[in-house]
Design an enzyme around this catalytic site. Structure first.
Site, PDB file in Angstrom:
ATOM      1  N   ARG A 285     -16.393  -7.590  39.174  1.00 56.11           N
ATOM      2  CA  ARG A 285     -15.353  -8.183  38.332  1.00 56.11           C
ATOM      3  C   ARG A 285     -13.954  -7.655  38.598  1.00 56.11           C
ATOM      4  O   ARG A 285     -12.996  -8.427  38.654  1.00 56.11           O
ATOM      5  CB  ARG A 285     -15.709  -7.931  36.861  1.00 56.11           C
ATOM      6  CG  ARG A 285     -16.919  -8.718  36.464  1.00 56.11           C
ATOM      7  CD  ARG A 285     -17.341  -8.425  35.038  1.00 56.11           C
ATOM      8  NE  ARG A 285     -18.439  -9.322  34.696  1.00 56.11           N
ATOM      9  CZ  ARG A 285     -19.112  -9.265  33.550  1.00 56.11           C
ATOM     10  NH1 ARG A 285     -18.810  -8.358  32.654  1.00 56.11           N
ATOM     11  NH2 ARG A 285     -20.082 -10.113  33.313  1.00 56.11           N
TER      12      ARG A 285
ATOM     13  N   ALA B   1     -26.825  -2.976  20.040  1.00 57.97           N
ATOM     14  CA  ALA B   1     -27.128  -1.551  19.905  1.00 57.97           C
ATOM     15  C   ALA B   1     -27.476  -1.203  18.462  1.00 57.97           C
ATOM     16  O   ALA B   1     -28.481  -0.529  18.201  1.00 57.97           O
ATOM     17  CB  ALA B   1     -25.949  -0.716  20.399  1.00 57.97           C
ATOM     18  N   GLY B   2     -26.675  -1.659  17.520  1.00 63.97           N
ATOM     19  CA  GLY B   2     -26.888  -1.291  16.120  1.00 63.97           C
ATOM     20  C   GLY B   2     -28.145  -1.896  15.529  1.00 63.97           C
ATOM     21  O   GLY B   2     -28.907  -1.221  14.820  1.00 63.97           O
TER      22      GLY B   2
ATOM     23  N   LEU C  27     -25.578  -5.807  28.028  1.00 63.82           N
ATOM     24  CA  LEU C  27     -26.726  -6.085  27.162  1.00 63.82           C
ATOM     25  C   LEU C  27     -27.815  -5.056  27.430  1.00 63.82           C
ATOM     26  O   LEU C  27     -28.464  -4.555  26.521  1.00 63.82           O
ATOM     27  CB  LEU C  27     -27.235  -7.509  27.419  1.00 63.82           C
ATOM     28  CG  LEU C  27     -26.196  -8.637  27.281  1.00 63.82           C
ATOM     29  CD1 LEU C  27     -26.869 -10.000  27.396  1.00 63.82           C
ATOM     30  CD2 LEU C  27     -25.444  -8.540  25.974  1.00 63.82           C
TER      31      LEU C  27
ATOM     32  N   HIS D 246     -12.029  -9.538  32.959  1.00 60.72           N
ATOM     33  CA  HIS D 246     -13.056 -10.421  33.518  1.00 60.72           C
ATOM     34  C   HIS D 246     -12.399 -11.553  34.308  1.00 60.72           C
ATOM     35  O   HIS D 246     -11.457 -12.184  33.815  1.00 60.72           O
ATOM     36  CB  HIS D 246     -13.894 -10.995  32.372  1.00 60.72           C
ATOM     37  CG  HIS D 246     -15.160 -11.640  32.824  1.00 60.72           C
ATOM     38  ND1 HIS D 246     -15.164 -12.817  33.536  1.00 60.72           N
ATOM     39  CD2 HIS D 246     -16.449 -11.276  32.679  1.00 60.72           C
ATOM     40  CE1 HIS D 246     -16.426 -13.133  33.808  1.00 60.72           C
ATOM     41  NE2 HIS D 246     -17.224 -12.218  33.297  1.00 60.72           N
TER      42      HIS D 246
ATOM     43  N   SER E 102     -18.951 -17.540  31.854  1.00 60.02           N
ATOM     44  CA  SER E 102     -19.867 -16.520  32.379  1.00 60.02           C
ATOM     45  C   SER E 102     -19.767 -16.294  33.883  1.00 60.02           C
ATOM     46  O   SER E 102     -19.626 -17.217  34.674  1.00 60.02           O
ATOM     47  CB  SER E 102     -21.301 -16.935  32.065  1.00 60.02           C
ATOM     48  OG  SER E 102     -22.203 -16.133  32.794  1.00 60.02           O
TER      49      SER E 102
END
Lengths: 644, 263
Positions: free
Chosen positions: A332, A46-47, A443, A268, A286
């Site tokens: 999740r 984001a930054g 993301l 998670h 993942s």
């Protein structure tokens, strides 16, 4: 106290809101943009994307990160992928379906308009990243390929092996570095934001600590953007990076920014289990692995045979049994709870019995070892390095761990907090994921906020009000510096007997036991009490070694843990106030007959936004006021979430 | 719960201590006992630091963050090897089961003129950021992009670009090289972007500018030993340097023929 929560959702049909709003927003003309400075704190997805894009538009951007290089931000560690409604697979995906899946996945606790905008923007993100040279996985014909993630029945996840976050972050970082070279972005590394400066009700700058020299530095701007990530490290053990922290958000919270849904935490389901006292963090495996891996436990308690020797008939593939239509790709929160139930039933595996199997045997038989390597090679390697076992030969042992925080600073549709001028992006805001985030959506949100939302809404803010000229010599900066210095001096002065990590682990233990996967009223009340006690002990007995005038990671940690010790209490208060179960927030008192989350839409279909109202001078007791923003669902019908 | 069975180790550490960039550094010895073989190398250092803090001493400063081998923060040389003895592994992913009880372990920062020590094992690698800023990108503003499938990229080309893009920017290649060269780092980026059609328009400009910046930052020339690739935790191929040399030559010739317009 009368804090007003105005979400500023534009009118009109859901599908038209964002495009109509983009037209209605005020613009800053190109020549004027260079007269405006915007501060960005944080250089994750984001930054970095926000810094690059605003600089491309012509704003003067000042960007700060705690790392020695902006490329180290924790977005780098995201593995599985990024969602986008491209429908390249011709399998029935659409903007509406991504929107619907996300609202449902979040257990109907996110704003329809925000989520729709996110889904609408998602295809542009993939275009942008490919144009930057992000090497996504492809088909032989040269087109992009996809895989499935939890909570979806279409394949809409774009990926670069198990290193998608790395590749997307490098794309954003490189775009930002290009602007550094063009002198549009002024980059400050190894700087930690220790105060937000508010002047006449507007966020006008920050005070940062130079982590190498210990000096406090003031920076003024027309607007401030926080993109400082989530607060999962309040649990001590999480999949977050060691430096991930809540401090920037917390400083803003204490200056008046409301904190939205702090108790919404994502646990998670597939992480490498805890293995002993030496351990410093947990590592994620993942979710994409659930495309090919099957979760199971032995049917019989106390079955000590090696997993390979347990025949199929004696295995419980519990996700496939309980959720036949989504199977191993259940969302999740649900997959995590099911793992916990198996362990609670005494069916856990491995030496600690606090784990379940994630088994690739059938997929390896189907597509061969090479096929599995192509998709997950780095994940299998990482598992082998950490555990010393070969997951190609025996199943992985996994268990849920804290991973992501859906809660964060409350923002309106413009991504602005309750402090005018203070905007919050990515995981740091409470945003679009409701009570549970779907895999591969973090993301997407980080980049949507940075590339395609804030570049528009920041202009609307800057053009929309009078922002008087000030500089960093203003008295408000001096006061902010003094208060930051006082806190640092206080930490160094305690000279107690317990290390910062000792306190952090104790806090983490309270949080995991009482504010973790299952919560209840007496446990939460106990947690509030215990955290208060621990906080008092911290300020009386913490040992912070070293000095303030050089690189001192112990001092950095101490300041962060001090903030976690306050946040932890607020999370427990939020969980206690929300008398329902939804998504990752599971109150044991509120469940269905088959142990699923039982929502209370009549009383809790809202965002809880907490306002900090100060501390009782005599007792040090912290006070907050709970405000609510009602959630209305015009397009999606509120329903009991079912993945069966 | 390591699969290999947990045992503990006693070790003799020799660690580089340097209070600030100007200070003279020196090695200090630490006897460490009871380290779990399931601990990572950094977790072993955590144990040492915890003890130092309790004794009122300054703990060993080192950069770290994700502890999953991807952020590129760790920057220590272990017994002469950047990131230690295990191939393709960052320090944070190096586990103590790779050591034996009684081992002596020397730990020092990545050494290179372009990576000055900040404190103990923490170094300043901002020279890498400068190299990227000088050309390691595709100049495409947000909003410019055509549809992602508009330009097909063969699967093997994308995979090859990915292998180069897997670089984590840790600097082990520089620390391993007798000339402190950053050619593997630069080569990885030049390959990553140069292989893809999206990176093609800036192909010459990129390599010329990045090479110049590398030189200006104080990195040396390739030593041709291949030590960089052996030390690389992502096992970036030494061939990336051969490719870098050919790209550089190609760009130099083209630049000359077009009177310097690409540089």
């Amino acid at each position: 106290m009368s804090m007003k929560l105005d979400s500023k959702i534009p009118g009109g049909e859901l599908e038209d809101k964002w495009s109509k709003y983009k037209f209605d927003m005020k613009l800053v003309n190109p020549a004027n943009k260079r007269k405006h400075t915007v501060i960005v704190v944080g250089t994750g997805l984001a930054g970095a994307s926000a810094s690059a894009t605003m600089a491309e538009l012509g704003y003067k951007v000042k960007t700060f990160c705690i790392h020695e290089s902006p490329r180290r931000a924790h977005s780098i560690a995201a593995q599985g992928g990024i969602n986008a409604a491209k429908n390249y697979q011709n399998d029935g995906d659409s903007v509406y379906r991504l929107f619907y899946d996300t609202v449902k996945g979040g257990d109907f606790r996110a704003r329809e308009a925000n989520v729709y905008r996110l889904a609408e923007i998602s295809p542009n993100i993939i275009d942008q990243c490919v144009a930057q040279g992000v090497p996504f996985a492809r088909e032989y014909g040269g087109t992009l390929t996809n895989r499935s993630f939890g909570g979806a029945q279409v394949s809409r996840t774009f990926y670069a092996r198990g290193q998608t976050g790395q590749q997307l972050l490098i794309g954003a970082y490189q775009s930002m570095m290009r602007q550094v070279e063009l002198k549009q972005v002024e980059l400050h590394t190894r700087r930690e934001m220790v105060e937000l400066v508010v002047i006449d009700g507007q966020a006008r700058g920050i005070v940062v600590r130079n982590l190498v020299t210990g000096e406090l530095e003031s920076h003024a701007a027309d607007a401030v953007i926080l993109a400082t990530g989530g607060y999962g490290n309040v649990f001590y053990f999480s999949t977050n990076a060691k430096l991930s922290n809540v401090t920037a958000s917390w400083r803003a919270h204490k200056k008046g920014a409301a904190f939205g849904n702090p108790c919404f935490t994502q646990i998670h389901p597939t992480c490498i289990p805890y293995s002993g006292d030496h351990q410093s963090k947990l590592t994620l495996m993942s979710e994409s692995l659930r495309n090919d891996g099957r979760c199971w436990v032995p049917k019989k308690k106390g079955d000590t045979r090696p997993p390979e020797q347990i025949p199929d008939a004696e295995r419980d593939y519990y996700l496939e049994r309980v959720y036949p239509s989504f199977g191993n790709l259940a969302p999740r929160d649900i997959a995590s709870r099911q793992a916990k139930y198996r362990v609670d039933e005494g069916l856990g595996v491995g030496p600690s019995k606090v784990a379940v199997y994630l088994d690739f045997r059938d997929s390896i038989q189907r597509v061969g070892k090479k096929g599995i390597e192509e998709k997950y090679d780095n994940l299998f390697d990482m598992y082998a390095k950490i555990t010393g076992e070969d997951p190609y030969k025996s199943p992985m042992r996994i268990y849920p761990a804290v991973h992501y925080t859906m809660g964060g600073l409350w923002v309106d549709y413009n991504l602005m907090s309750t402090i005018p001028g203070l905007h919050v992006l990515g995981e740091a805001n409470f945003s679009d994921h409701g009570a549970n985030r779907l895999g591969a959506s973090a993301l997407m949100q980080g980049l949507a906020d940075g590339y395609f939302v804030i570049p528009y809404t920041i202009g609307n803010y800057i053009a929309g009000q009078k922002i008087p000229a000030i500089d960093a010599n203003h008295d408000a900066f001096k006061a902010a510096k003094a208060s930051a210095q006082e806190r640092i001096d206080k930490l160094l002065k305690v000279k107690g007997s317990q290390t910062v990590d000792d306190f952090h682990r104790k806090l983490g233990n309270i949080m995991w036991e009482q504010v973790g996967m299952a919560r209840n009223k007496p446990g939460l009340e106990g947690a509030i009490r215990d955290i208060g006690t621990l906080r008092d002990q911290f300020w009386n007995d913490v040992r912070v070694s070293g000095e303030n005038n050089n690189l001192n990671p112990e001092l950095e940690k101490a300041a962060r843990v001090a903030d976690f010790l306050e946040l932890g209490e607020l999370m427990a208060r939020d969980a206690l106030a929300r008398d329902e179960s939804c998504g990752g927030h599971f109150r044991e008192e509120f469940q269905t007959a088959d142990n699923e989350a039982l929502r209370d839409d009549k009383n809790f279909c809202h965002v809880a936004a907490w306002e900090y109202t100060g501390e009782a001078a005599a007792t040090g007791k912290k006070n907050w006021q709970r405000h609510t923003e009602a959630l209305t669902f015009d397009r999606v019908q509120l329903a009991t979430r079912s993945y069966k | 719960m390591g699969g290999t069975g947990t045992t503990t180790l006693n070790l003799k550490l020799k660690v580089w201590r340097q209070n600030n960039p100007q200070a003279e550094g020196h090695f200090e010895d630490y006897d460490v006992e009871g380290i779990s073989t399931d601990a990572s190398f950094l977790e072993m250092l955590d144990v040492v630091n915890n003890r130092l803090v309790k004794e009122g001493k300054d703990p060993i400063a080192f950069d770290h963050d994700c502890r999953e081998g991807i952020c590129g923060s760790c920057s220590m040389t272990i017994n002469g090897n950047p990131h230690g003895p295990q191939r393709g592994t960052t320090t944070c992913q190096l586990h103590m089961r790779k050591f034996k009880t009684g081992d002596s372990i020397t730990v020092e920062p990545f050494r290179a003129k372009a990576f000055p020590v900040i404190k103990d094992l923490a170094v300043n690698r901002s020279a890498f950021d400068k190299i990227i800023a000088s050309g390691g990108y595709v100049s495409v503003n947000a909003g410019n992009a055509p549809d992602a499938n508009a330009r097909p990229v063969p699967k093997d080309v994308a995979a090859n670009a990915f292998m180069a893009a897997a670089c984590i920017g840790c600097g082990a290649c520089v620390a391993a090289c007798t000339n402190s060269s950053a050619m593997l780092f630069v080569g990885a980026k030049v390959s990553h972007l140069g292989l893809l059609p999206q990176g093609d328009p800036e192909r010459e400009r990129r390599v010329l500018n990045m090479m110049q910046t590398m030189e200006d930052a104080g990195f040396g020339n390739c030593s041709n030993t291949g030590a960089c690739s052996l030390a690389c935790p992502k096992e970036i191929s030494f061939e990336r340097i051969a490719n870098l040399n050919s790209e550089f030559l190609r760009a130099t010739v083209k630049n000359r023929n077009t009177s310097g317009s690409v540089g």
